[in-house]
Design a protein around this motif. Structure first.
Motif, short mmCIF file in Angstrom:
data_model
loop_
_atom_site.label_atom_id
_atom_site.label_comp_id
_atom_site.label_asym_id
_atom_site.label_seq_id
_atom_site.Cartn_x
_atom_site.Cartn_y
_atom_site.Cartn_z
N MET A 10 0.81 -1.19 0.00
CA MET A 10 0.00 0.00 0.00
C MET A 10 0.86 1.27 0.00
N THR A 11 1.99 1.21 0.73
CA THR A 11 2.84 2.40 0.77
C THR A 11 3.46 2.67 -0.60
N ILE A 12 3.74 1.61 -1.37
CA ILE A 12 4.30 1.81 -2.71
C ILE A 12 3.29 2.56 -3.58
N LEU A 13 2.03 2.18 -3.50
CA LEU A 13 0.99 2.84 -4.28
C LEU A 13 0.87 4.31 -3.90
N VAL A 14 0.94 4.61 -2.62
CA VAL A 14 0.86 6.00 -2.15
C VAL A 14 2.06 6.79 -2.67
N LYS A 15 3.25 6.22 -2.60
CA LYS A 15 4.45 6.93 -3.06
C LYS A 15 4.42 7.18 -4.56
N VAL A 16 4.00 6.18 -5.33
CA VAL A 16 3.93 6.35 -6.79
C VAL A 16 2.87 7.39 -7.15
N THR A 17 1.73 7.33 -6.48
CA THR A 17 0.66 8.31 -6.74
C THR A 17 1.13 9.72 -6.43
N LEU A 18 1.76 9.90 -5.28
CA LEU A 18 2.27 11.23 -4.92
C LEU A 18 3.30 11.71 -5.93
N ALA A 19 4.21 10.83 -6.34
CA ALA A 19 5.24 11.21 -7.31
C ALA A 19 4.60 11.66 -8.62
N LEU A 20 3.61 10.91 -9.09
CA LEU A 20 2.93 11.29 -10.34
C LEU A 20 2.21 12.63 -10.20
N LEU A 21 1.56 12.83 -9.08
CA LEU A 21 0.88 14.11 -8.84
C LEU A 21 1.87 15.27 -8.84
N PHE A 22 3.04 15.05 -8.22
CA PHE A 22 4.06 16.10 -8.19
C PHE A 22 4.61 16.40 -9.58
N PHE A 23 4.81 15.35 -10.39
CA PHE A 23 5.32 15.58 -11.74
C PHE A 23 4.28 16.29 -12.61
N LEU A 24 3.00 16.00 -12.39
CA LEU A 24 1.95 16.71 -13.12
C LEU A 24 1.88 18.18 -12.75
N CYS A 25 2.40 18.52 -11.57
CA CYS A 25 2.43 19.93 -11.15
C CYS A 25 3.34 20.76 -12.05
N LEU A 26 4.22 20.11 -12.81
CA LEU A 26 5.11 20.83 -13.71
C LEU A 26 4.36 21.39 -14.91
N LEU A 27 3.20 20.81 -15.21
CA LEU A 27 2.38 21.29 -16.31
C LEU A 27 1.58 22.51 -15.87
N ASN A 28 1.04 23.20 -16.81
CA ASN A 28 0.22 24.37 -16.51
C ASN A 28 -1.19 23.90 -16.16
N MET A 29 -1.43 23.65 -14.90
CA MET A 29 -2.72 23.13 -14.43
C MET A 29 -3.52 24.26 -13.78
N PRO A 30 -4.85 24.06 -13.67
CA PRO A 30 -5.65 25.05 -12.95
C PRO A 30 -5.23 25.11 -11.48
N TYR A 31 -5.45 26.26 -10.85
CA TYR A 31 -5.03 26.44 -9.47
C TYR A 31 -5.65 25.40 -8.53
N GLY A 32 -6.87 24.99 -8.81
CA GLY A 32 -7.54 23.99 -7.99
C GLY A 32 -6.78 22.68 -7.94
N TYR A 33 -6.08 22.34 -9.02
CA TYR A 33 -5.29 21.10 -9.03
C TYR A 33 -4.18 21.17 -7.97
N TYR A 34 -3.51 22.31 -7.89
CA TYR A 34 -2.42 22.45 -6.93
C TYR A 34 -2.95 22.39 -5.49
N GLU A 35 -4.14 22.95 -5.27
CA GLU A 35 -4.77 22.86 -3.95
C GLU A 35 -5.09 21.41 -3.62
N LEU A 36 -5.61 20.67 -4.60
CA LEU A 36 -5.92 19.26 -4.40
C LEU A 36 -4.66 18.46 -4.12
#
Length: 99
Positions: free
Chosen positions: A1-27
């Motif tokens: 379960m911890t591996i899934l959490v770490k991979v999910t967080l990493a993917l979310l952080f890498f998506l932050c490099l794109l120009n996303m709506p402000y709500g995404y960064y809050e989420l």
């Protein structure tokens, strides 16, 4: 379960490099806060006090209640470092995945 959490967080952080709506960064901040809290809890169960400290510090960095203003460029650097660190930890901890 911890591996899934770490991979999910990493993917979310890498998506932050794109120009996303402000709500995404809050989420992402909220999900990161909960995710790092969960990882701290699991590390505490395994009696890994240094990891508990790191995950609590990261939870506080990303906490959604009081915005820490680092600027977009610095946040991008933080996101890449933490995302890469999470994935690297998975690979090196489970080095048998590389074989």
């Amino acid at each position: 379960m911890t591996i899934l959490v770490k991979v999910t967080l990493a993917l979310l952080f890498f998506l932050c490099l794109l120009n996303m709506p402000y709500g995404y960064y809050e989420l992402v901040r909220f999900i990161a806060f909960v995710g790092f809290g969960f990882l701290a809890y699991k590390a505490n169960e395994e009696d890994k006090s240094e990891q508990v400290f790191i995950y609590i510090a990261l939870a506080l960095l990303f906490q959604p209640y009081y915005k820490i203003a680092l600027g977009r460029e610095l946040w991008n650097i933080v996101d890449v470092i933490i995302g890469t660190g999470l994935l690297a930890y998975i690979l090196f901890k489970n080095h048998n995945l590389l074989q």
